[in-house]
Design an enzyme around this catalytic site. Structure first.
Site, PDB file in Angstrom:
ATOM      1  N   ASP A  25       0.596  -1.276   0.278  1.00 45.24           N
ATOM      2  CA  ASP A  25       0.314  -0.073   0.159  1.00 45.24           C
ATOM      3  C   ASP A  25       0.443   0.999  -0.058  1.00 45.24           C
ATOM      4  OD1 ASP A  25      -2.130  -1.747  -0.004  1.00 45.24           O
ATOM      5  OD2 ASP A  25      -2.945  -1.239   2.131  1.00 45.24           O
ATOM      6  N   GLU A  26       2.485   1.111   0.486  1.00 47.45           N
ATOM      7  CA  GLU A  26       2.823   1.750   0.661  1.00 47.45           C
ATOM      8  C   GLU A  26       3.176   2.775  -0.535  1.00 47.45           C
ATOM      9  OE1 GLU A  26       3.540  -0.024   2.838  1.00 47.45           O
ATOM     10  OE2 GLU A  26       2.515   1.265   4.892  1.00 47.45           O
TER      11      GLU A  26
ATOM     12  N   GLU B 123     -24.252 -18.138 -12.987  1.00 49.80           N
ATOM     13  CA  GLU B 123     -24.003 -17.545 -12.602  1.00 49.80           C
ATOM     14  C   GLU B 123     -24.612 -16.615 -11.229  1.00 49.80           C
ATOM     15  OE1 GLU B 123     -24.110 -13.709 -15.226  1.00 49.80           O
ATOM     16  OE2 GLU B 123     -22.890 -15.333 -16.995  1.00 49.80           O
TER      17      GLU B 123
ATOM     18  N   LYS C 278     -25.729 -14.788  -8.153  1.00 41.76           N
ATOM     19  CA  LYS C 278     -26.840 -13.553  -8.420  1.00 41.76           C
ATOM     20  C   LYS C 278     -26.488 -12.381  -7.200  1.00 41.76           C
ATOM     21  CE  LYS C 278     -31.943 -12.206  -9.758  1.00 41.76           C
ATOM     22  NZ  LYS C 278     -31.683 -11.217  -8.809  1.00 41.76           N
TER      23      LYS C 278
ATOM     24  N   ASP D  76     -26.871  -9.674  -5.319  1.00 45.48           N
ATOM     25  CA  ASP D  76     -27.379  -8.509  -4.688  1.00 45.48           C
ATOM     26  C   ASP D  76     -26.867  -7.604  -3.726  1.00 45.48           C
ATOM     27  OD1 ASP D  76     -29.996  -8.483  -3.714  1.00 45.48           O
ATOM     28  OD2 ASP D  76     -29.823  -8.970  -1.812  1.00 45.48           O
TER      29      ASP D  76
ATOM     30  N   ARG E  95     -29.956   1.238 -13.975  1.00 49.89           N
ATOM     31  CA  ARG E  95     -30.535   0.384 -14.646  1.00 49.89           C
ATOM     32  C   ARG E  95     -32.070   1.292 -14.877  1.00 49.89           C
ATOM     33  NH1 ARG E  95     -35.063  -3.265 -13.628  1.00 49.89           N
ATOM     34  NH2 ARG E  95     -35.314  -3.980 -15.078  1.00 49.89           N
TER      35      ARG E  95
ATOM     36  N   TYR F 277     -21.110  -8.675 -16.106  1.00 46.65           N
ATOM     37  CA  TYR F 277     -21.597 -10.589 -16.444  1.00 46.65           C
ATOM     38  C   TYR F 277     -22.305 -10.460 -18.039  1.00 46.65           C
ATOM     39  CZ  TYR F 277     -25.748  -8.485 -13.936  1.00 46.65           C
ATOM     40  OH  TYR F 277     -25.963  -7.091 -13.657  1.00 46.65           O
TER      41      TYR F 277
ATOM     42  N   LYS G 172     -28.269 -19.118 -17.800  1.00 42.76           N
ATOM     43  CA  LYS G 172     -28.038 -18.041 -18.714  1.00 42.76           C
ATOM     44  C   LYS G 172     -27.918 -19.485 -20.002  1.00 42.76           C
ATOM     45  CE  LYS G 172     -26.151 -13.621 -17.326  1.00 42.76           C
ATOM     46  NZ  LYS G 172     -25.328 -13.219 -17.074  1.00 42.76           N
TER      47      LYS G 172
ATOM     48  N   LYS H  34     -33.526 -18.156  -7.295  1.00 35.80           N
ATOM     49  CA  LYS H  34     -33.825 -17.818  -5.858  1.00 35.80           C
ATOM     50  C   LYS H  34     -33.659 -18.573  -4.889  1.00 35.80           C
ATOM     51  CE  LYS H  34     -35.247 -13.771  -6.058  1.00 35.80           C
ATOM     52  NZ  LYS H  34     -34.641 -12.285  -5.638  1.00 35.80           N
TER      53      LYS H  34
ATOM     54  N   CYS I  15     -29.649 -11.492  37.764  1.00 36.94           N
ATOM     55  CA  CYS I  15     -30.192 -12.861  37.097  1.00 36.94           C
ATOM     56  C   CYS I  15     -31.286 -12.981  37.114  1.00 36.94           C
ATOM     57  CB  CYS I  15     -29.049 -13.319  37.777  1.00 36.94           C
ATOM     58  SG  CYS I  15     -29.282 -15.816  37.024  1.00 36.94           S
TER      59      CYS I  15
ATOM     60  N   CYS J  50     -31.784 -16.438  39.307  1.00 36.35           N
ATOM     61  CA  CYS J  50     -31.042 -17.197  40.210  1.00 36.35           C
ATOM     62  C   CYS J  50     -31.077 -15.845  41.254  1.00 36.35           C
ATOM     63  CB  CYS J  50     -29.880 -17.604  40.585  1.00 36.35           C
ATOM     64  SG  CYS J  50     -28.154 -17.027  40.006  1.00 36.35           S
TER      65      CYS J  50
ATOM     66  N   CYS K 149     -23.345 -13.211  35.293  1.00 38.86           N
ATOM     67  CA  CYS K 149     -24.118 -14.090  36.686  1.00 38.86           C
ATOM     68  C   CYS K 149     -22.707 -15.038  36.329  1.00 38.86           C
ATOM     69  CB  CYS K 149     -25.403 -14.970  36.357  1.00 38.86           C
ATOM     70  SG  CYS K 149     -25.847 -16.296  37.785  1.00 38.86           S
TER      71      CYS K 149
ATOM     72  N   CYS L 128     -25.698 -21.147  39.818  1.00 38.03           N
ATOM     73  CA  CYS L 128     -27.216 -21.353  38.772  1.00 38.03           C
ATOM     74  C   CYS L 128     -28.271 -21.992  38.214  1.00 38.03           C
ATOM     75  CB  CYS L 128     -27.276 -19.037  38.087  1.00 38.03           C
ATOM     76  SG  CYS L 128     -28.104 -18.953  37.039  1.00 38.03           S
TER      77      CYS L 128
HETATM   78  S1  IVH Z   1     -27.914 -11.189 -16.024  1.00 35.35           S
HETATM   79  C1  IVH Z   1     -31.723  -9.523 -18.555  1.00 35.35           C
HETATM   80  N1  IVH Z   1     -26.795 -11.957 -14.393  1.00 35.35           N
HETATM   81  O1  IVH Z   1     -30.524  -9.486 -10.925  1.00 35.35           O
HETATM   82  C2  IVH Z   1     -30.348 -10.201 -17.868  1.00 35.35           C
HETATM   83  N2  IVH Z   1     -28.034 -10.255 -13.544  1.00 35.35           N
HETATM   84  O2  IVH Z   1     -33.111  -9.607 -10.723  1.00 35.35           O
HETATM   85  C3  IVH Z   1     -29.850  -9.408 -16.818  1.00 35.35           C
HETATM   86  N3  IVH Z   1     -28.239  -9.654 -11.085  1.00 35.35           N
HETATM   87  O3  IVH Z   1     -31.444  -7.209 -13.130  1.00 35.35           O
HETATM   88  C4  IVH Z   1     -29.250  -9.618 -16.358  1.00 35.35           C
HETATM   89  N4  IVH Z   1     -26.255 -10.919 -10.735  1.00 35.35           N
HETATM   90  O4  IVH Z   1     -29.127  -6.375 -11.439  1.00 35.35           O
HETATM   91  C5  IVH Z   1     -27.784 -11.163 -14.612  1.00 35.35           C
HETATM   92  N5  IVH Z   1     -24.997 -13.024 -12.748  1.00 35.35           N
HETATM   93  C6  IVH Z   1     -26.215 -11.765 -12.568  1.00 35.35           C
HETATM   94  C7  IVH Z   1     -26.560 -11.474 -11.945  1.00 35.35           C
HETATM   95  C8  IVH Z   1     -27.700 -10.305 -12.530  1.00 35.35           C
HETATM   96  C9  IVH Z   1     -27.056 -10.216 -10.003  1.00 35.35           C
HETATM   97  C10 IVH Z   1     -29.422  -8.491 -10.639  1.00 35.35           C
HETATM   98  C11 IVH Z   1     -29.079  -7.863 -12.139  1.00 35.35           C
HETATM   99  C12 IVH Z   1     -30.624  -7.988 -12.796  1.00 35.35           C
HETATM  100  C13 IVH Z   1     -31.493  -8.298 -11.334  1.00 35.35           C
HETATM  101  C14 IVH Z   1     -32.197  -9.358 -11.733  1.00 35.35           C
END
Ligand code: IVH
Length: 669
Positions: free
Chosen positions: A38-39, A118, A120, A122, A141, A229, A294, A318, A412, A415, A430, A435
């Site tokens: 880092d330095e 992939e 997903k 969050d 988006r 992605y 996909k 999900k 407590c 007891c 406690c 106890c």
């Molecule tokens: S593909 C048309 N790949 O999940 C396809 N989305 O619930 C576009 N997301 O709007 C999305 N990880 O913001 C894709 N590996 C991934 C993702 C991903 C997270 C999010 C993305 C999307 C939302 C849909």
């Protein structure tokens, strides 16, 4: 004194520094393989900033100093997406995934379809637009058609390159997810609660809130990160036939792609991977709320087409939800095995990931203060795996003014003895070792799976046995008679016999488990394993000197002192003597070791192996080795199963030998 430098020299040096710092940003933030400290990095950065101050007209647009440039915005500009940013349809089980595949097969007929899966992430979906290799636009988006121009904030994210690597097209627009790591999120919330600001419910909300900041200097402080992605507009189109190749292409451009993405020929492979991934989701540094599946063949996309808001070539699978909201109806204070008082909230029943939650822990009274939580509050509740759900934040907007403060007990609740703060000043304890609550929790722990593993002796049975006065200490368990058990309601003959069988079997548990069971203060499972391996017999442990204990890696002075104190107590000596008299004989390490084929070697397992990990670790111990859960420079071998986790990377970084499971078996053959 600054050295005088000609303009030509300055330009050369600035060019060098911009490239060099960008290269180090890439190595650190995208590849996770830093080359300098880092330095050293800071020194390069400082030199560049000073040169740019001296020669402002030489400042480059893609200079790393420009990540946090510019004044705060007044408002966001709207931008129209050239290619709409679609959303995803959700599936929640295997059947729905099979339905998705079947629907697609009907559309594509005989053509072959394979898959990419992939995590997903969050976070917040974004689009990045590079023109002639330079980052020109970062946008949210929005509604999928129009989003906000958040370039000023996007530029502060170091894993997003300001310039692509050579070979870029005229226009490259990619989609990805901006997110906040769990640790950064917790730090941010802690800081905000100290400043009496409202906290964020989860990392996604924190990310969204951060991307909406108008001042990029504030955004830069919040440590966001990004994975890409998906392709948006690319011009001219590269010769790419599959989504997998597209991801490889992104990587070649210097963009950050998630390491857990895999491709499979069949949907069964995808489903198996997704299910396994769900199990390890909590070990990741970021939140994953499912998997995205996909279609790999880009040639099929047009034929598959899209519905109103989502493409047919992708679907989300999900995971069970982890967060929900509930109201705190009341707060109980529980007394644990070691006397620590824990506030536990009784909640209005709420369903999270298919499970009804009625109680959640508040950990300790410092946490109550940190969260600012009151009785009657609506709160965010989180559950992960089997651990008890926890409260992570207050929904202050739902306050009515009728909420009541949660007070710190002075006595407590079980007891009635006065309570004290522990050394770290966090826990309220406690200190009465008689106890009843402590005795009960201590017995439950003694019989639990990781300790003496007494089948049939769970919380309810222990409670009953104590209530009826049959059991007051560990030894009493081994004095139980079938006639006593018959006196308990619901204890029919079979059940009573099974319990006695379980008690009998527990007399010969490994020494390490026995040590863990008796509850030596501060000594957890790992420490007990170390003690057993080092001293081999209970007798030797009881005679160990403080110095001897302190010198053992993984024990340390505080624990050493606690161990000495514990074994010097008359009540400990009495209890242990009684246990031995009743036939409890922990299996000593010498007896457990079958060979010394792995003598002195430390093993770590990662990924899915054909037998449970605990069994594999037992094999290591039986052959004279040691099993550890994390990779360090002391590790000798990392045994790699299917879909290995970050331990594999760490092993590579530390140059530690990695072997497949089959090879591990050969070592002990
Ligand atoms: S593909 C048309 N790949 O999940 C396809 N989305 O619930 C576009 N997301 O709007 C999305 N990880 O913001 C894709 N590996 C991934 C993702 C991903 C997270 C999010 C993305 C999307 C939302 C849909």
């Amino acid at each position: 004194m600054k050295k005088k430098i000609s303009e030509a020299e300055a330009k050369k040096r600035i060019d060098f520094l911009v490239e060099e710092i960008s290269r180090h940003d890439y190595l650190y933030y995208v590849k996770n393989e830093p080359e300098i400290s880092d330095e050293e990095y800071d020194a390069l950065y400082r030199e560049l900033r000073e040169l740019e101050e001296q020669f402002p007209h030489l400042k480059r647009e893609d200079s790393p100093t420009q990540r946090i440039g510019g004044a705060p915005l007044k408002e966001f500009k709207s931008v129209k997406h050239k290619v709409p940013m679609l959303s995803l349809d959700n599936t929640y089980n295997e059947e729905e995934i099979h339905d998705w595949v079947e629907r697609n097969e009907k559309i594509i007929g005989k053509q072959k379809m394979t898959f990419v899966v992939e995590p997903k992430i969050d976070g917040v979906g974004i689009s990045l637009r590079y023109e002639k290799g330079k980052l020109k636009l970062g946008a949210t988006r929005g509604d999928g058609i129009t989003g906000d121009d958040i370039t000023h904030n996007i530029k502060t994210i170091r894993s997003i390159p300001l310039k692509l690597k050579d070979g870029y097209p005229d226009v490259l627009e990619v989609r990805g997810e901006v997110y906040m790591e769990k640790k950064a999120f917790e730090e941010l919330n802690l800081k905000r609660s100290k400043e009496k600001l409202s906290t964020f419910a989860n990392p996604r909300n924190a990310t969204a809130g951060t991307l909406k900041l108008l001042d990029p200097r504030q955004t830069a402080k919040r440590k966001l990160n990004c994975f890409v992605y998906q392709a948006g507009e690319i011009n001219p189109q590269p010769e790419i036939k599959t989504h997998w190749e597209m991801l490889e292409y992104f990587k070649r451009m210097g963009l950050r792609v998630n390491e857990h993405i895999r491709k499979f020929d069949t949907i069964d492979g995808v489903i198996k991977y997704a299910k396994e991934f769900e199990k390890i989701r909590d070990t990741l540094q970021y939140e994953v709320d499912g998997m995205v599946i996909k279609v790999n063949e880009l040639g099929l996309y047009e034929k598959l087409g899209t519905t109103l808001k989502a493409p047919r070539w992708a679907v989300a699978f999900k995971f069970a939800a982890k967060q929900g909201s509930a109201q705190i109806l009341s707060v109980d204070v529980q007394v644990g095995r070691t006397g620590v008082l824990t506030p536990v909230a009784n909640l209005s029943p709420t369903k999270i990931g298919g499970v009804v939650i009625k109680r959640a822990t508040l950990h300790n009274f410092d946490e109550v203060k940190r969260l600012g939580v009151k009785e009657g509050d609506w709160v965010w509740v989180e559950r992960s795996g089997d651990v008890i759900p926890k409260i992570t934040g207050v929904i202050t907007s739902k306050r009515t003014g009728k909420e009541k403060d949660i007070s710190i007990p002075q006595k407590c609740p079980v007891c009635g003895s006065p309570v004290f703060k522990d050394e770290e000043n966090v826990a309220i304890v406690c200190k009465n070792s008689f106890c009843p609550a402590q005795i009960e929790r201590g017995l439950i722990h003694f019989a639990s799976r990781k300790a003496m593993d007494i089948e049939g002796l769970g919380e309810k049975v222990v409670h009953e046995l104590i209530e009826r006065g049959f059991v007051k200490n560990f030894a009493d368990i081994y004095r139980l008679k079938i006639i006593d058990l018959f006196k308990l309601p619901l204890f029919k003959e079979k059940k009573a016999q099974n319990l006695l069988k379980g008690i009998e079997a527990s007399k010969r548990r490994p020494l390490s488990r026995f040590l863990f069971a008796i509850g030596i203060p501060l000594a957890g499972e790992k420490a007990c394993e170390i003690l057993a391996q080092k001293f081999k017999t209970l007798e030797k442990i009881m005679k160990a000197k403080k110095q001897e204990l302190e010198e053992i890696p993984g024990i340390g002075p505080k624990m050493a002192e606690a161990i000495i104190r514990y074994f010097s107590l008359p009540v400990t000596k009495k209890n242990l003597r009684e246990l031995m008299q009743l036939g409890v004989r922990p299996v000593e390490e010498e007896e457990r070791v079958k060979s010394d084929k792995l003598k002195g070697k430390v093993f770590v397992f990662t990924g899915t192996i054909p037998i449970p990990r605990s069994e594999a670790e037992k094999l290591v111990v039986e052959n004279g080795g040691r099993a550890s859960s994390s990779v360090s420079s002391n590790t000798d071998f990392v045994v790699v199963g299917e879909n290995p986790g970050s331990k594999l990377q760490k092993a590579k970084k530390l140059n530690i030998k990695t072997i497949p499971y089959e090879e591990f078996l050969k070592l002990i053959k």
